[in-house]
Design an enzyme around this catalytic site. Sequence first.
Site, mmCIF file in Angstrom:
data_model
loop_
_atom_site.group_PDB
_atom_site.id
_atom_site.type_symbol
_atom_site.label_atom_id
_atom_site.label_comp_id
_atom_site.label_asym_id
_atom_site.label_seq_id
_atom_site.Cartn_x
_atom_site.Cartn_y
_atom_site.Cartn_z
ATOM 1 N N GLU A 1 4.409 -16.491 -24.670
ATOM 2 C CA GLU A 1 4.050 -17.270 -25.869
ATOM 3 C C GLU A 1 5.098 -18.319 -26.209
ATOM 4 O O GLU A 1 4.799 -19.365 -26.770
ATOM 5 C CB GLU A 1 3.871 -16.332 -27.074
ATOM 6 C CG GLU A 1 2.632 -15.445 -27.006
ATOM 7 C CD GLU A 1 2.894 -14.073 -26.409
ATOM 8 O OE1 GLU A 1 3.859 -13.906 -25.633
ATOM 9 O OE2 GLU A 1 2.111 -13.158 -26.731
ATOM 10 N N ALA B 1 -4.231 -14.450 -25.420
ATOM 11 C CA ALA B 1 -5.204 -14.942 -26.394
ATOM 12 C C ALA B 1 -5.739 -16.274 -25.877
ATOM 13 O O ALA B 1 -5.070 -16.953 -25.091
ATOM 14 C CB ALA B 1 -4.522 -15.132 -27.739
HETATM 15 N N1 CO8 Z 1 -6.511 -19.103 -22.778
HETATM 16 C C1 CO8 Z 1 -7.550 -19.890 -22.420
HETATM 17 N N2 CO8 Z 1 -7.845 -20.170 -21.145
HETATM 18 C C2 CO8 Z 1 -7.048 -19.647 -20.190
HETATM 19 C C3 CO8 Z 1 -5.944 -18.829 -20.488
HETATM 20 C C4 CO8 Z 1 -5.686 -18.558 -21.859
HETATM 21 N N3 CO8 Z 1 -4.698 -17.738 -22.260
HETATM 22 N N4 CO8 Z 1 -5.330 -18.461 -19.331
HETATM 23 C C5 CO8 Z 1 -6.045 -19.046 -18.340
HETATM 24 N N5 CO8 Z 1 -7.067 -19.744 -18.847
HETATM 25 C C6 CO8 Z 1 -8.082 -20.542 -18.127
HETATM 26 C C7 CO8 Z 1 -7.477 -21.838 -17.598
HETATM 27 O O1 CO8 Z 1 -7.471 -22.818 -18.626
HETATM 28 C C8 CO8 Z 1 -8.424 -22.137 -16.463
HETATM 29 O O2 CO8 Z 1 -9.605 -22.693 -17.002
HETATM 30 P P1 CO8 Z 1 -10.144 -24.146 -16.476
HETATM 31 O O3 CO8 Z 1 -10.445 -23.896 -15.010
HETATM 32 O O4 CO8 Z 1 -11.351 -24.388 -17.317
HETATM 33 O O5 CO8 Z 1 -9.030 -25.104 -16.670
HETATM 34 C C9 CO8 Z 1 -8.791 -20.771 -15.918
HETATM 35 O O6 CO8 Z 1 -8.476 -19.839 -16.959
HETATM 36 C C10 CO8 Z 1 -7.976 -20.382 -14.697
HETATM 37 O O7 CO8 Z 1 -6.605 -20.505 -15.025
HETATM 38 P P2 CO8 Z 1 -5.559 -21.324 -14.106
HETATM 39 O O8 CO8 Z 1 -6.243 -22.443 -13.413
HETATM 40 O O9 CO8 Z 1 -4.402 -21.686 -14.984
HETATM 41 O O10 CO8 Z 1 -5.182 -20.186 -13.074
HETATM 42 P P3 CO8 Z 1 -3.813 -20.054 -12.237
HETATM 43 O O11 CO8 Z 1 -4.082 -18.982 -11.250
HETATM 44 O O12 CO8 Z 1 -3.358 -21.378 -11.772
HETATM 45 O O13 CO8 Z 1 -2.729 -19.551 -13.319
HETATM 46 C C11 CO8 Z 1 -1.930 -18.166 -15.156
HETATM 47 C C12 CO8 Z 1 -2.861 -18.278 -13.917
HETATM 48 C C13 CO8 Z 1 -0.474 -18.168 -14.710
HETATM 49 C C14 CO8 Z 1 -2.273 -16.847 -15.834
HETATM 50 C C15 CO8 Z 1 -2.209 -19.358 -16.099
HETATM 51 O O14 CO8 Z 1 -3.597 -19.460 -16.332
HETATM 52 C C16 CO8 Z 1 -1.521 -19.227 -17.442
HETATM 53 O O15 CO8 Z 1 -0.337 -19.470 -17.557
HETATM 54 N N6 CO8 Z 1 -2.313 -18.880 -18.501
HETATM 55 C C17 CO8 Z 1 -1.792 -18.810 -19.851
HETATM 56 C C18 CO8 Z 1 -0.928 -17.588 -20.064
HETATM 57 C C19 CO8 Z 1 -0.386 -17.566 -21.456
HETATM 58 O O16 CO8 Z 1 0.363 -18.433 -21.892
HETATM 59 N N7 CO8 Z 1 -0.757 -16.519 -22.226
HETATM 60 C C20 CO8 Z 1 -0.314 -16.344 -23.596
HETATM 61 C C21 CO8 Z 1 -1.334 -16.900 -24.524
HETATM 62 S S1 CO8 Z 1 -0.796 -16.887 -26.214
HETATM 63 C C22 CO8 Z 1 -1.058 -15.307 -26.723
HETATM 64 O O17 CO8 Z 1 -1.516 -14.463 -26.010
HETATM 65 C C23 CO8 Z 1 -0.697 -15.017 -28.154
HETATM 66 C C24 CO8 Z 1 -0.729 -13.528 -28.431
HETATM 67 C C25 CO8 Z 1 -0.810 -13.271 -29.887
HETATM 68 C C26 CO8 Z 1 -1.792 -12.199 -30.267
HETATM 69 C C27 CO8 Z 1 -2.975 -12.072 -29.307
HETATM 70 C C28 CO8 Z 1 -4.069 -11.191 -29.804
HETATM 71 C C29 CO8 Z 1 -5.208 -11.042 -28.845
#
Ligand code: CO8
Length: 258
Positions: free
Chosen positions: A132, A65
């Site tokens: 999460e 999300a």
């Molecule tokens: N939300 C918003 N932006 C994101 C997300 C996210 N989940 N994941 C990545 N991005 C963005 C980053 O902020 C970044 O943007 P910017 O360049 O503007 O800073 C861009 O995408 C690229 O990401 P990274 O630079 O972090 O890329 P890496 O290759 O270094 O890392 C990862 C990749 C490991 C995937 C890392 O981005 C990460 O850890 N992302 C978050 C993963 C996460 O915690 N997901 C769970 C989110 S909570 C959730 O899903 C709740 C579920 C509940 C119901 C959902 C219903 C739909």
Amino acid sequence: MAYETIIVEIEDEVALIRLNRPEALNALNATLLDELSAALTEADRNDKVRCIVLTGSEKAFAAGADIKEMAQKSFVDAYGGDLFGPQIDTISRIRKPIIAAVSGYALGGGCELAMACDFIIAAENAKFGQPEINLGVIAGIGGTQRLTRFVGKSKAMDMNLTGRFMDAAEAERSGLVSRVVPTPKLVSEALSAARKIAEKSQISVMAAKESVNRSYETTLREGLLFERRAFQSMFATEDQKEGMAAFLEKREAQFRDR
Ligand code: CO8
């Protein structure tokens, strides 16, 4: 219909829906979830579509999300507004088969979205996770429920409590995905599976999907009865006559969804 965050293409009776927010690794924001629900509903109604493939990019199916969009929400916003509820309910009501073709990250809501589809084909580079817990929340649309049924309590607890990622080989071993294919071939393999499904009688495809899904909702005895009645009802269709006649006459069946 033109969308902002997804791309929809229909070819050979298969709808290919690509999540398309590359700047955020396909993070699921409200617009994307609304558009996805609308596109799936539309594909379900469209007579020219017999199977659906949902995919992302090579780097990410969906990284969860959208954290930027969620960060400032209050309890009242989340609970009062039933955050993500209506969209995920819509997706789980689609009657045509949906294959998730997962490459790269399928994290949080991304992993849950893939699990809400009917089966998952993974690329060799796929990574699944429920991180999460690192954000001070928990999974919200199936990460503690569907994942537990797919991979069992031990791995589901491990993933939900530590937030670690599972690679494609472990996901296949654990029953989370149906097959793993080379990364560059992911979409073509998923489309070819979808075309295979599209050749069948849509009536029996729907009945098979409904029957498998019933196994998650009921006791074995009730599920077996549901399946048996659905099987018996197939004998009211022309496609049953055609399918069996074609086998006996050693020819390809020509199903007409009747
Ligand atoms: N939300 C918003 N932006 C994101 C997300 C996210 N989940 N994941 C990545 N991005 C963005 C980053 O902020 C970044 O943007 P910017 O360049 O503007 O800073 C861009 O995408 C690229 O990401 P990274 O630079 O972090 O890329 P890496 O290759 O270094 O890392 C990862 C990749 C490991 C995937 C890392 O981005 C990460 O850890 N992302 C978050 C993963 C996460 O915690 N997901 C769970 C989110 S909570 C959730 O899903 C709740 C579920 C509940 C119901 C959902 C219903 C739909």
